[in-house]
Write a protein that holds these residues in place. Structure first.
Motif, mmCIF file in Angstrom:
data_model
loop_
_atom_site.group_PDB
_atom_site.id
_atom_site.type_symbol
_atom_site.label_atom_id
_atom_site.label_comp_id
_atom_site.label_asym_id
_atom_site.label_seq_id
_atom_site.Cartn_x
_atom_site.Cartn_y
_atom_site.Cartn_z
ATOM 1 N N LEU A 93 39.154 42.432 42.841
ATOM 2 C CA LEU A 93 40.076 41.253 43.063
ATOM 3 C C LEU A 93 39.860 40.655 44.410
ATOM 4 C CD1 LEU A 93 42.489 39.459 41.871
ATOM 5 C CD2 LEU A 93 44.050 41.056 42.769
ATOM 6 N N ASP A 94 39.824 41.215 45.683
ATOM 7 C CA ASP A 94 39.619 40.972 46.835
ATOM 8 C C ASP A 94 38.304 39.966 46.841
ATOM 9 O OD1 ASP A 94 42.137 41.777 47.515
ATOM 10 O OD2 ASP A 94 41.370 43.457 48.703
ATOM 11 N N ASN A 95 37.376 40.793 46.407
ATOM 12 C CA ASN A 95 35.907 39.960 46.634
ATOM 13 C C ASN A 95 35.868 38.526 45.615
ATOM 14 O OD1 ASN A 95 33.095 39.922 47.251
ATOM 15 N ND2 ASN A 95 32.790 40.208 44.910
ATOM 16 N N VAL A 96 36.661 38.397 44.521
ATOM 17 C CA VAL A 96 36.458 37.459 43.862
ATOM 18 C C VAL A 96 37.396 36.328 44.375
ATOM 19 C CG1 VAL A 96 37.383 36.212 41.534
ATOM 20 C CG2 VAL A 96 36.139 38.414 41.509
ATOM 21 N N LEU A 97 38.515 36.692 44.870
ATOM 22 C CA LEU A 97 39.576 35.820 45.564
ATOM 23 C C LEU A 97 38.786 35.176 47.067
ATOM 24 C CD1 LEU A 97 42.798 37.146 44.893
ATOM 25 C CD2 LEU A 97 41.762 35.126 43.797
ATOM 26 N N THR A 115 35.793 42.651 32.631
ATOM 27 C CA THR A 115 37.031 43.171 33.514
ATOM 28 C C THR A 115 36.413 43.877 34.859
ATOM 29 O OG1 THR A 115 38.548 43.900 31.782
ATOM 30 C CG2 THR A 115 38.668 44.993 33.657
ATOM 31 N N LEU A 116 36.881 43.232 35.997
ATOM 32 C CA LEU A 116 36.309 43.623 37.246
ATOM 33 C C LEU A 116 37.146 44.212 38.016
ATOM 34 C CD1 LEU A 116 33.987 40.545 37.994
ATOM 35 C CD2 LEU A 116 32.970 42.723 37.318
ATOM 36 N N TYR A 117 37.014 45.459 38.776
ATOM 37 C CA TYR A 117 38.208 45.684 39.644
ATOM 38 C C TYR A 117 37.894 45.574 41.222
ATOM 39 C CZ TYR A 117 40.181 48.109 35.811
ATOM 40 O OH TYR A 117 40.846 48.407 34.526
ATOM 41 N N GLN A 139 46.348 46.648 40.362
ATOM 42 C CA GLN A 139 45.364 47.301 39.829
ATOM 43 C C GLN A 139 43.928 46.868 40.344
ATOM 44 O OE1 GLN A 139 45.109 47.237 35.581
ATOM 45 N NE2 GLN A 139 47.314 47.801 35.359
ATOM 46 N N SER A 140 43.974 45.946 41.255
ATOM 47 C CA SER A 140 42.940 44.997 41.906
ATOM 48 C C SER A 140 41.959 44.551 40.805
ATOM 49 C CB SER A 140 42.173 45.900 42.805
ATOM 50 O OG SER A 140 41.335 45.096 43.588
ATOM 51 N N ARG A 141 42.596 43.991 39.756
ATOM 52 C CA ARG A 141 41.750 43.696 38.543
ATOM 53 C C ARG A 141 41.654 42.171 38.394
ATOM 54 N NH1 ARG A 141 43.577 42.987 33.559
ATOM 55 N NH2 ARG A 141 45.823 43.899 34.014
ATOM 56 N N VAL A 142 40.520 41.855 37.909
ATOM 57 C CA VAL A 142 40.269 40.292 37.325
ATOM 58 C C VAL A 142 39.771 40.647 36.020
ATOM 59 C CG1 VAL A 142 39.091 38.236 37.633
ATOM 60 C CG2 VAL A 142 39.661 39.551 39.538
ATOM 61 N N THR A 143 40.453 40.044 35.154
ATOM 62 C CA THR A 143 39.950 39.918 33.429
ATOM 63 C C THR A 143 39.613 38.578 32.979
ATOM 64 O OG1 THR A 143 41.195 41.680 33.092
ATOM 65 C CG2 THR A 143 40.531 40.553 31.112
ATOM 66 N N ASP A 144 38.393 38.115 32.479
ATOM 67 C CA ASP A 144 38.146 36.987 31.819
ATOM 68 C C ASP A 144 38.368 37.218 30.423
ATOM 69 O OD1 ASP A 144 36.616 34.719 30.619
ATOM 70 O OD2 ASP A 144 36.721 34.183 32.887
ATOM 71 N N HIS A 145 39.186 36.523 29.853
ATOM 72 C CA HIS A 145 39.627 36.873 28.113
ATOM 73 C C HIS A 145 38.619 36.349 27.544
ATOM 74 C CE1 HIS A 145 43.376 38.408 29.913
ATOM 75 N NE2 HIS A 145 43.630 37.300 30.481
ATOM 76 N N ARG A 146 37.767 35.446 27.700
ATOM 77 C CA ARG A 146 36.796 34.714 26.773
ATOM 78 C C ARG A 146 35.577 35.528 26.600
ATOM 79 N NH1 ARG A 146 36.027 29.731 30.857
ATOM 80 N NH2 ARG A 146 36.142 31.549 32.162
#
Length: 358
Positions: A328-332, A324-326, A313-320
């Protein structure tokens, strides 16, 4: 708050005067100490002066509007400026409250980051490598320096375990939110059925302790030397340059084998050990003072799941903070500020709500 701000501004002006004196300039230690205080006060005083300017404009416009006698167009313009000045004061007042929150004494420290592959075997090790790359690229974007202290690789290009230092202004203030369990969801290259696998990696971010902050008694250390080896036993070193340091009172063990020099490996091992012991000491102090940590951003516990990276989903979720950001490539690729800045904002809001307590 404003009594405190007036006192802060007076201290700032006093420091400005003292720092320009020849006897201060010629005394390195004194100059460095006072310059640090001056730098810490600068953003507060600059924001306070912005507030005072907006406050003056607000009161001047209020006086003008209360006096009356203005033509219709000029009055409308003055009312718009008055509303804007009031809005500016509210914004600046909130920013000042945040700036006055007691600062974490470790925020300016360099950090030692430890990444370990968790559940998931080779997949976890490969993702540990991805996280190391992410933090390295983030550090590069901040012009910080990365130095590998200890590395245990796998034959497939993954990382079982790595310790590395990041040196740069405010490194701990940004990276302290990264401690915890990072979960990855993706289809491994070896997966023929296209099933998504879930793996975990643990990250620990430690403020790097100076020798003056934590002295280790040499009698408390057991130091062993052994021959270093690379992934799968490759690159056997013929000399016993690898170092294993055991801290006898705590039972903590640190190994370093990246350098050919026994002395350099020992130095790196002691840096890691000192920072781990410093973290334990800090946690004990925090528990005594606060009883329990109030911040809902997370305890920084290595067993706490903090973030999920979902590749399909190219998704990053911070549970705290349910972020949610779509992207993933940019964050990594080191674009971590998009996750870190909302965490800082949330944490500051929590501190404000609890009256500035940590």
């Amino acid at each position: 708050m404003f009594d405190k701000l007036r006192t802060t501004e007076m201290r700032y002006d006093e420091l400005s005067l003292v720092l320009s004196q020849p006897d201060t300039v010629n005394d390195n230690n004194k100059y460095r100490t006072l310059m640090k205080e001056y730098s810490d006060l600068t953003p507060i005083v600059e924001k306070y002066r912005e507030y005072k300017k907006a406050d003056k404009e607000y009161n001047d416009l209020k006086e003008m509007l209360d006096a009356g006698g203005l033509d219709k167009d000029f009055r409308e313009m003055a009312e718009e400026d008055f509303a804007q000045a009031k809005k500016d004061m509210e914004t600046l007042s909130q920013e000042l409250k945040i700036l006055l929150i007691p600062k974490d004494p470790n925020d300016d420290k360099n950090v030692i980051v430890e990444i370990r592959g968790g559940a998931g075997g080779d997949e976890a090790a490969l993702f540990a490598n991805s996280l190391f790359r992410m933090y390295s690229m983030y550090a590069e974007s901040k012009r910080w320096t990365v130095e590998v202290l200890s590395l245990n690789e796998t034959e497939l290009g993954g990382i079982k375990e790595i310790s590395f230092s990041i040196t740069g202004s405010g490194a701990y203030s940004k990276l302290k939110y990264e401690s915890g369990v990072h979960r990855v969801q993706r289809v491994p290259e070896t997966e023929t059925q296209g099933r998504i696998h879930t793996s975990t990696v643990t990250v620990a971010v430690l403020p790097e302790a100076e020798e003056v902050e934590l002295t280790i008694d040499p009698k408390d250390l057991k130091i062993d030397t052994f021959r270093s080896s690379g992934a799968g036993g490759q690159h056997i070193n013929k000399t016993s340059s690898a170092i294993r340091v055991t801290h006898l009172p705590s039972g903590m063990v640190v190994e370093c084998q990246d350098e050919r020099s026994q002395f350099k490996n020992k130095d790196k091992a002691l840096r890691i050990l000192r920072s781990r012991l410093f973290e334990i000491k800090q946690q004990e102090q925090d528990e005594k003072i606060a009883g329990e940590r109030k911040a809902q951003v997370g305890s920084g516990n290595r067993n706490e799941r903090i973030r999920t990276y979902n590749y399909p989903q190219s998704r990053v979720t911070d549970h705290r903070i349910n972020l949610t950001l779509y992207k993933l490539d940019n964050v990594l690729d080191g674009g971590l500020d998009e996750v870190i800045e909302p965490l800082i904002t949330f944490y500051q809001a929590e501190k404000l709500a609890s009256g500035g307590d940590s």
